[in-house]
Design a protein around this motif. Structure first.
Motif, PDB file in Angstrom:
ATOM      1  N   ILE A  45     -11.827 -15.846   3.935  1.00 52.39           N
ATOM      2  CA  ILE A  45     -10.612 -15.688   3.138  1.00 52.39           C
ATOM      3  C   ILE A  45     -10.201 -14.220   3.111  1.00 52.39           C
ATOM      4  CG2 ILE A  45      -9.638 -15.829   0.801  1.00 52.39           C
ATOM      5  CD1 ILE A  45     -11.387 -18.387   0.436  1.00 52.39           C
ATOM      6  N   ASP A  46     -11.168 -13.326   2.897  1.00 53.47           N
ATOM      7  CA  ASP A  46     -10.858 -11.889   2.854  1.00 53.47           C
ATOM      8  C   ASP A  46     -10.287 -11.405   4.184  1.00 53.47           C
ATOM      9  OD1 ASP A  46     -11.728 -11.785   0.237  1.00 53.47           O
ATOM     10  OD2 ASP A  46     -13.692 -10.930   0.726  1.00 53.47           O
ATOM     11  N   ALA A  47     -10.848 -11.885   5.291  1.00 57.31           N
ATOM     12  CA  ALA A  47     -10.351 -11.497   6.615  1.00 57.31           C
ATOM     13  C   ALA A  47      -8.924 -12.017   6.819  1.00 57.31           C
ATOM     14  CB  ALA A  47     -11.277 -12.017   7.709  1.00 57.31           C
ATOM     15  N   ALA A  48      -8.650 -13.242   6.362  1.00 60.27           N
ATOM     16  CA  ALA A  48      -7.311 -13.809   6.489  1.00 60.27           C
ATOM     17  C   ALA A  48      -6.317 -13.012   5.647  1.00 60.27           C
ATOM     18  CB  ALA A  48      -7.313 -15.276   6.055  1.00 60.27           C
ATOM     19  N   LEU A  49      -6.708 -12.657   4.433  1.00 60.66           N
ATOM     20  CA  LEU A  49      -5.830 -11.863   3.572  1.00 60.66           C
ATOM     21  C   LEU A  49      -5.551 -10.495   4.184  1.00 60.66           C
ATOM     22  CD1 LEU A  49      -7.208 -12.664  -0.008  1.00 60.66           C
ATOM     23  CD2 LEU A  49      -5.086 -13.489   1.044  1.00 60.66           C
ATOM     24  N   LYS A  50      -6.542  -9.910   4.841  1.00 62.30           N
ATOM     25  CA  LYS A  50      -6.355  -8.609   5.490  1.00 62.30           C
ATOM     26  C   LYS A  50      -5.369  -8.733   6.651  1.00 62.30           C
ATOM     27  CE  LYS A  50      -7.179  -4.282   6.522  1.00 62.30           C
ATOM     28  NZ  LYS A  50      -6.155  -3.356   6.082  1.00 62.30           N
ATOM     29  N   THR A  51      -5.473  -9.789   7.425  1.00 59.04           N
ATOM     30  CA  THR A  51      -4.531 -10.034   8.528  1.00 59.04           C
ATOM     31  C   THR A  51      -3.111 -10.165   7.985  1.00 59.04           C
ATOM     32  OG1 THR A  51      -6.233 -11.114   9.869  1.00 59.04           O
ATOM     33  CG2 THR A  51      -3.944 -11.635  10.400  1.00 59.04           C
ATOM     34  N   ALA A  55       0.302  -7.516   8.387  1.00 58.12           N
ATOM     35  CA  ALA A  55       1.631  -7.976   8.796  1.00 58.12           C
ATOM     36  C   ALA A  55       2.679  -7.633   7.737  1.00 58.12           C
ATOM     37  CB  ALA A  55       1.615  -9.483   9.057  1.00 58.12           C
ATOM     38  N   ILE A  56       2.337  -7.779   6.480  1.00 61.12           N
ATOM     39  CA  ILE A  56       3.267  -7.465   5.388  1.00 61.12           C
ATOM     40  C   ILE A  56       3.587  -5.978   5.370  1.00 61.12           C
ATOM     41  CG2 ILE A  56       3.467  -7.290   2.868  1.00 61.12           C
ATOM     42  CD1 ILE A  56       1.780  -9.932   2.757  1.00 61.12           C
ATOM     43  N   LEU A  57       2.553  -5.156   5.390  1.00 63.95           N
ATOM     44  CA  LEU A  57       2.737  -3.710   5.232  1.00 63.95           C
ATOM     45  C   LEU A  57       3.535  -3.089   6.371  1.00 63.95           C
ATOM     46  CD1 LEU A  57      -0.783  -2.835   3.768  1.00 63.95           C
ATOM     47  CD2 LEU A  57       1.402  -2.942   2.539  1.00 63.95           C
ATOM     48  N   THR A  58       3.442  -3.647   7.562  1.00 65.13           N
ATOM     49  CA  THR A  58       4.220  -3.102   8.684  1.00 65.13           C
ATOM     50  C   THR A  58       5.694  -3.480   8.598  1.00 65.13           C
ATOM     51  OG1 THR A  58       3.735  -4.981  10.116  1.00 65.13           O
ATOM     52  CG2 THR A  58       2.235  -3.079  10.246  1.00 65.13           C
ATOM     53  N   ARG A  59       6.025  -4.491   7.797  1.00 67.25           N
ATOM     54  CA  ARG A  59       7.411  -4.958   7.695  1.00 67.25           C
ATOM     55  C   ARG A  59       8.159  -4.437   6.468  1.00 67.25           C
ATOM     56  NH1 ARG A  59       4.725  -9.055  10.346  1.00 67.25           N
ATOM     57  NH2 ARG A  59       5.853 -10.135  11.989  1.00 67.25           N
ATOM     58  N   PHE A  98      10.098  -7.620  -2.541  1.00 63.82           N
ATOM     59  CA  PHE A  98       9.254  -8.503  -3.329  1.00 63.82           C
ATOM     60  C   PHE A  98       8.298  -9.210  -2.379  1.00 63.82           C
ATOM     61  CE2 PHE A  98      12.942  -7.930  -5.970  1.00 63.82           C
ATOM     62  CZ  PHE A  98      12.424  -7.887  -7.258  1.00 63.82           C
ATOM     63  N   ILE A  99       7.033  -9.261  -2.740  1.00 63.20           N
ATOM     64  CA  ILE A  99       6.038  -9.869  -1.869  1.00 63.20           C
ATOM     65  C   ILE A  99       5.376 -11.028  -2.597  1.00 63.20           C
ATOM     66  CG2 ILE A  99       3.948  -9.507  -0.525  1.00 63.20           C
ATOM     67  CD1 ILE A  99       4.689  -6.499  -0.501  1.00 63.20           C
ATOM     68  N   ILE A 100       5.416 -12.185  -1.947  1.00 63.68           N
ATOM     69  CA  ILE A 100       4.739 -13.378  -2.445  1.00 63.68           C
ATOM     70  C   ILE A 100       3.655 -13.721  -1.436  1.00 63.68           C
ATOM     71  CG2 ILE A 100       4.962 -15.815  -3.058  1.00 63.68           C
ATOM     72  CD1 ILE A 100       7.958 -15.248  -3.586  1.00 63.68           C
ATOM     73  N   GLY A 101       2.435 -13.775  -1.898  1.00 60.52           N
ATOM     74  CA  GLY A 101       1.317 -14.092  -1.015  1.00 60.52           C
ATOM     75  C   GLY A 101       1.260 -15.568  -0.678  1.00 60.52           C
ATOM     76  N   GLY A 102       0.290 -15.899   0.144  1.00 63.46           N
ATOM     77  CA  GLY A 102       0.053 -17.289   0.502  1.00 63.46           C
ATOM     78  C   GLY A 102      -0.808 -17.975  -0.540  1.00 63.46           C
ATOM     79  N   SER A 103      -1.376 -19.092  -0.173  1.00 60.94           N
ATOM     80  CA  SER A 103      -2.144 -19.886  -1.128  1.00 60.94           C
ATOM     81  C   SER A 103      -3.406 -19.183  -1.618  1.00 60.94           C
ATOM     82  CB  SER A 103      -2.488 -21.251  -0.524  1.00 60.94           C
ATOM     83  OG  SER A 103      -3.192 -21.080   0.690  1.00 60.94           O
ATOM     84  N   ASN A 104      -3.863 -18.156  -0.903  1.00 60.60           N
ATOM     85  CA  ASN A 104      -5.041 -17.402  -1.336  1.00 60.60           C
ATOM     86  C   ASN A 104      -4.688 -16.067  -1.976  1.00 60.60           C
ATOM     87  OD1 ASN A 104      -7.383 -19.072  -0.533  1.00 60.60           O
ATOM     88  ND2 ASN A 104      -6.385 -18.927   1.466  1.00 60.60           N
ATOM     89  N   GLY A 105      -3.407 -15.826  -2.200  1.00 55.71           N
ATOM     90  CA  GLY A 105      -2.994 -14.608  -2.877  1.00 55.71           C
ATOM     91  C   GLY A 105      -2.693 -13.470  -1.934  1.00 55.71           C
ATOM     92  N   VAL A 110      -2.156  -4.628  -0.301  1.00 61.26           N
ATOM     93  CA  VAL A 110      -0.758  -4.906  -0.640  1.00 61.26           C
ATOM     94  C   VAL A 110      -0.518  -4.591  -2.109  1.00 61.26           C
ATOM     95  CG1 VAL A 110       1.031  -6.684  -0.792  1.00 61.26           C
ATOM     96  CG2 VAL A 110      -0.534  -6.650   1.162  1.00 61.26           C
ATOM     97  N   LYS A 111      -1.440  -5.005  -2.957  1.00 63.18           N
ATOM     98  CA  LYS A 111      -1.297  -4.751  -4.391  1.00 63.18           C
ATOM     99  C   LYS A 111      -1.297  -3.254  -4.684  1.00 63.18           C
ATOM    100  CE  LYS A 111      -3.560  -9.088  -5.549  1.00 63.18           C
ATOM    101  NZ  LYS A 111      -4.697  -9.691  -6.249  1.00 63.18           N
ATOM    102  N   GLU A 112      -2.116  -2.498  -3.972  1.00 64.62           N
ATOM    103  CA  GLU A 112      -2.170  -1.046  -4.172  1.00 64.62           C
ATOM    104  C   GLU A 112      -0.872  -0.373  -3.738  1.00 64.62           C
ATOM    105  OE1 GLU A 112      -5.714   0.468  -2.269  1.00 64.62           O
ATOM    106  OE2 GLU A 112      -6.971  -0.907  -3.423  1.00 64.62           O
ATOM    107  N   ARG A 113      -0.200  -0.923  -2.756  1.00 66.64           N
ATOM    108  CA  ARG A 113       1.062  -0.356  -2.250  1.00 66.64           C
ATOM    109  C   ARG A 113       2.225  -0.599  -3.219  1.00 66.64           C
ATOM    110  NH1 ARG A 113       5.325   1.104  -1.370  1.00 66.64           N
ATOM    111  NH2 ARG A 113       6.425   1.489   0.589  1.00 66.64           N
ATOM    112  N   ALA A 114       2.073  -1.601  -4.084  1.00 63.67           N
ATOM    113  CA  ALA A 114       3.163  -2.007  -4.972  1.00 63.67           C
ATOM    114  C   ALA A 114       3.358  -1.036  -6.132  1.00 63.67           C
ATOM    115  CB  ALA A 114       2.883  -3.408  -5.509  1.00 63.67           C
ATOM    116  N   GLU A 115       4.627  -0.727  -6.403  1.00 64.42           N
ATOM    117  CA  GLU A 115       4.967   0.056  -7.589  1.00 64.42           C
ATOM    118  C   GLU A 115       4.859  -0.799  -8.847  1.00 64.42           C
ATOM    119  OE1 GLU A 115       7.175   2.338  -4.407  1.00 64.42           O
ATOM    120  OE2 GLU A 115       6.633   0.263  -4.721  1.00 64.42           O
ATOM    121  N   LEU A 116       5.057  -2.095  -8.673  1.00 64.26           N
ATOM    122  CA  LEU A 116       4.973  -3.026  -9.788  1.00 64.26           C
ATOM    123  C   LEU A 116       4.242  -4.273  -9.321  1.00 64.26           C
ATOM    124  CD1 LEU A 116       5.834  -4.069 -12.648  1.00 64.26           C
ATOM    125  CD2 LEU A 116       7.971  -4.840 -11.583  1.00 64.26           C
ATOM    126  N   LYS A 117       3.272  -4.690 -10.121  1.00 66.00           N
ATOM    127  CA  LYS A 117       2.626  -5.980  -9.909  1.00 66.00           C
ATOM    128  C   LYS A 117       3.191  -6.898 -10.990  1.00 66.00           C
ATOM    129  CE  LYS A 117      -1.705  -3.838  -9.275  1.00 66.00           C
ATOM    130  NZ  LYS A 117      -1.171  -2.551  -9.179  1.00 66.00           N
TER     131      LYS A 117
END
Length: 152
Positions: A45-51, A55-59, A98-105, A110-117
């Motif tokens: 799960i952690d590896a999938a979230l990192k992948t 992808a999110i951070l580059t976009r 605005f970033i919405i994660g998948g079923s595992n969050g 990504v959370k650290e990059r956010a100005e607001l959670k």
């Protein structure tokens, strides 16, 4: 993260995107949800979230304020969200991501990059429904800020 597969979610999201077009330009980017086995380990799960995070951070658009939707985020009512958006605009922020994660969050990167959670609730919702809810709340925020009658 993830595509809207159900037609009713897509229709609802499309309706709010259409309504929002009176106030802003909106682009929705879908990142594929990483595939996992039937009963994934925490490491898988952690590896999938990192992948997904990579992808999110580059976009993320340059200069955008990043808002990550996550359960541990701050809960705001509709007027408070509108006020936050107004404050960002007054500070010269012209792009929001605005970033919405998948079923595992979302991965911590990504959370650290956010100005607001931001949390929609302590309850759990399907991430596809979260998109519709976010779009509706953005529309409601713009209506509040414009003095429209949508918000009561």
């Amino acid at each position: 993260v993830g595509k809207l597969k159900e037609s009713f979610y897509a229709a609802a999201a499309g309706e709010y995107q259409k309504r929002l077009s009176a106030f802003c330009r909106i682009d929705v980017e879908e990142i594929p949800e990483a595939r996992l086995p039937e009963n994934p380990s925490r490491a898988e799960i952690d590896a999938a979230l990192k992948t997904e995070a990579d992808a999110i951070l580059t976009r993320l658009p340059k200069g955008s304020a990043v808002i990550a939707l996550c359960v541990e985020g701050v809960e705001l009512d509709s007027r408070e969200l509108a006020a936050r958006l107004e404050k960002l605009a007054a500070a010269g922020t012209s792009r929001l991501a605005f970033i919405i994660g998948g079923s595992n969050g979302l991965h911590p990167d990504v959370k650290e990059r956010a100005e607001l959670k931001l949390s929609m609730s302590r309850m759990t919702f399907p991430h596809h429904l979260a998109r519709v809810m976010l779009l509706e709340q953005l529309y409601r925020s713009y209506m509040i800020l414009s003095g429209g009658k949508y918000h009561k």
